[in-house]
Design a protein around this motif. Structure first.
Motif, PDB file in Angstrom:
ATOM      1  N   ALA A   1      14.441  54.989  28.077  1.00 25.68           N
ATOM      2  CA  ALA A   1      15.458  54.434  28.959  1.00 25.68           C
ATOM      3  C   ALA A   1      16.836  54.939  28.539  1.00 25.68           C
ATOM      4  N   GLN A   2      17.643  55.235  29.534  1.00 25.31           N
ATOM      5  CA  GLN A   2      18.977  55.764  29.279  1.00 25.31           C
ATOM      6  C   GLN A   2      19.971  54.611  29.209  1.00 25.31           C
ATOM      7  N   LYS A   3      20.976  54.756  28.373  1.00 27.95           N
ATOM      8  CA  LYS A   3      22.014  53.738  28.272  1.00 27.95           C
ATOM      9  C   LYS A   3      23.048  53.960  29.368  1.00 27.95           C
ATOM     10  N   MET A   4      23.524  52.847  29.909  1.00 30.28           N
ATOM     11  CA  MET A   4      24.561  52.875  30.929  1.00 30.28           C
ATOM     12  C   MET A   4      25.611  51.842  30.558  1.00 30.28           C
ATOM     13  N   GLN A   5      26.716  51.889  31.286  1.00 27.93           N
ATOM     14  CA  GLN A   5      27.805  50.961  31.007  1.00 27.93           C
ATOM     15  C   GLN A   5      28.522  50.631  32.307  1.00 27.93           C
ATOM     16  N   PHE A   6      28.905  49.354  32.452  1.00 26.59           N
ATOM     17  CA  PHE A   6      29.769  49.022  33.581  1.00 26.59           C
ATOM     18  C   PHE A   6      31.108  48.530  33.034  1.00 26.59           C
ATOM     19  N   GLN A   7      32.135  48.777  33.820  1.00 28.61           N
ATOM     20  CA  GLN A   7      33.475  48.303  33.500  1.00 28.61           C
ATOM     21  C   GLN A   7      34.013  47.582  34.727  1.00 28.61           C
ATOM     22  N   PHE A   8      34.473  46.371  34.506  1.00 27.52           N
ATOM     23  CA  PHE A   8      35.025  45.548  35.582  1.00 27.52           C
ATOM     24  C   PHE A   8      36.471  45.236  35.233  1.00 27.52           C
ATOM     25  N   THR A   9      37.359  45.400  36.202  1.00 25.55           N
ATOM     26  CA  THR A   9      38.771  45.068  36.024  1.00 25.55           C
ATOM     27  C   THR A   9      39.259  44.384  37.293  1.00 25.55           C
ATOM     28  N   MET A  10      39.952  43.273  37.106  1.00 24.69           N
ATOM     29  CA  MET A  10      40.562  42.602  38.257  1.00 24.69           C
ATOM     30  C   MET A  10      41.907  42.019  37.852  1.00 24.69           C
ATOM     31  N   GLU A  11      42.806  41.963  38.812  1.00 20.45           N
ATOM     32  CA  GLU A  11      44.129  41.375  38.626  1.00 20.45           C
ATOM     33  C   GLU A  11      44.305  40.286  39.672  1.00 20.45           C
ATOM     34  N   SER A  12      44.879  39.156  39.245  1.00 19.08           N
ATOM     35  CA  SER A  12      45.112  38.080  40.206  1.00 19.08           C
ATOM     36  C   SER A  12      46.141  37.094  39.657  1.00 19.08           C
ATOM     37  N   THR A  13      46.826  36.455  40.573  1.00 23.51           N
ATOM     38  CA  THR A  13      47.721  35.364  40.201  1.00 23.51           C
ATOM     39  C   THR A  13      47.006  34.026  40.346  1.00 23.51           C
ATOM     40  N   ASN A  14      45.801  34.029  40.910  1.00 23.76           N
ATOM     41  CA  ASN A  14      45.015  32.821  41.129  1.00 23.76           C
ATOM     42  C   ASN A  14      44.161  32.539  39.879  1.00 23.76           C
ATOM     43  N   VAL A  15      44.516  31.517  39.132  1.00 24.18           N
ATOM     44  CA  VAL A  15      43.825  31.186  37.882  1.00 24.18           C
ATOM     45  C   VAL A  15      42.394  30.745  38.154  1.00 24.18           C
ATOM     46  N   GLU A  16      42.181  29.998  39.221  1.00 20.72           N
ATOM     47  CA  GLU A  16      40.821  29.535  39.546  1.00 20.72           C
ATOM     48  C   GLU A  16      39.901  30.710  39.851  1.00 20.72           C
ATOM     49  N   LEU A  17      40.411  31.708  40.562  1.00 21.17           N
ATOM     50  CA  LEU A  17      39.611  32.895  40.883  1.00 21.17           C
ATOM     51  C   LEU A  17      39.261  33.667  39.613  1.00 21.17           C
ATOM     52  N   ILE A  18      40.228  33.831  38.732  1.00 17.97           N
ATOM     53  CA  ILE A  18      39.966  34.527  37.461  1.00 17.97           C
ATOM     54  C   ILE A  18      38.887  33.791  36.677  1.00 17.97           C
ATOM     55  N   GLU A  19      38.975  32.479  36.610  1.00 19.20           N
ATOM     56  CA  GLU A  19      37.994  31.688  35.856  1.00 19.20           C
ATOM     57  C   GLU A  19      36.615  31.741  36.515  1.00 19.20           C
ATOM     58  N   THR A  20      36.566  31.706  37.844  1.00 20.01           N
ATOM     59  CA  THR A  20      35.289  31.803  38.560  1.00 20.01           C
ATOM     60  C   THR A  20      34.618  33.144  38.283  1.00 20.01           C
ATOM     61  N   CYS A  21      35.405  34.193  38.308  1.00 16.92           N
ATOM     62  CA  CYS A  21      34.863  35.528  38.049  1.00 16.92           C
ATOM     63  C   CYS A  21      34.433  35.677  36.593  1.00 16.92           C
ATOM     64  N   ARG A  22      35.205  35.113  35.679  1.00 16.83           N
ATOM     65  CA  ARG A  22      34.872  35.199  34.257  1.00 16.83           C
ATOM     66  C   ARG A  22      33.546  34.523  33.954  1.00 16.83           C
ATOM     67  N   GLN A  23      33.252  33.438  34.647  1.00 12.53           N
ATOM     68  CA  GLN A  23      32.018  32.686  34.397  1.00 12.53           C
ATOM     69  C   GLN A  23      30.765  33.423  34.874  1.00 12.53           C
ATOM     70  N   LEU A  24      30.919  34.446  35.705  1.00 11.78           N
ATOM     71  CA  LEU A  24      29.761  35.209  36.168  1.00 11.78           C
ATOM     72  C   LEU A  24      29.203  36.154  35.096  1.00 11.78           C
ATOM     73  N   PHE A  25      29.985  36.411  34.058  1.00  7.33           N
ATOM     74  CA  PHE A  25      29.566  37.340  33.013  1.00  7.33           C
ATOM     75  C   PHE A  25      28.893  36.598  31.863  1.00  7.33           C
ATOM     76  N   ARG A  26      28.170  37.355  31.036  1.00  9.88           N
ATOM     77  CA  ARG A  26      27.478  36.779  29.887  1.00  9.88           C
ATOM     78  C   ARG A  26      28.447  36.610  28.720  1.00  9.88           C
ATOM     79  N   ALA A  27      28.063  35.777  27.771  1.00 11.43           N
ATOM     80  CA  ALA A  27      28.904  35.521  26.599  1.00 11.43           C
ATOM     81  C   ALA A  27      28.997  36.744  25.689  1.00 11.43           C
ATOM     82  N   ASP A  28      27.970  37.602  25.710  1.00  6.91           N
ATOM     83  CA  ASP A  28      27.977  38.769  24.823  1.00  6.91           C
ATOM     84  C   ASP A  28      28.651  39.998  25.444  1.00  6.91           C
TER      85      ASP A  28
END
Length: 126
Positions: free
Chosen positions: A42-69
């Protein structure tokens, strides 16, 4: 006489090239003999996610979709102090790619990729 000579030369040419083609057919196999892609490591891959927002609730909602590691960084935009920047990076194997594509769909559904500046990029690692 010239006509018979031309026909004879053509027949010899056809015979010569027919034997050449049959010789290549013996050396080149037209069946699949290469190992299947799934059998390879199996080949290794990587994703990079970047977002900018002034909406704190949106940032927190998006942050919770990711894993702790996941490698996650939350920072403030140096030009606009009320804008937060969320950056996430994860390295994974190709066998997990359907899970990553599902994560991309969830991010779009929650509005995390609504702006043009929001990025979800997948790349193969060497």
């Amino acid at each position: 006489m010239a006509r018979k000579l031309i026909i004879l030369i053509c027949a010899l040419g056809i015979a010569y090239y027919s034997t050449q083609i049959w010789g290549l057919k013996d050396r080149i196999s037209l069946t699949r003999s290469a190992p299947k892609v799934a059998a390879q490591t199996a080949q290794k891959m990587q994703f990079q996610f970047t977002m900018e927002s002034t909406n704190v609730e949106l940032i927190e909602t998006c942050r919770q979709l990711f894993r702790a590691d996941d490698q996650m960084a939350l920072s403030v935009d140096p030009k606009e102090s009320n804008k937060a920047i969320l950056k996430v990076q994860r390295t994974y194997l190709t066998s997990v790619l359907p899970e990553i594509l599902e994560l991309n769909k969830q991010l779009k559904a929650k509005g995390c990729l609504a702006k043009d500046s929001d990025v979800f990029a997948i790349k193969a690692l060497p």
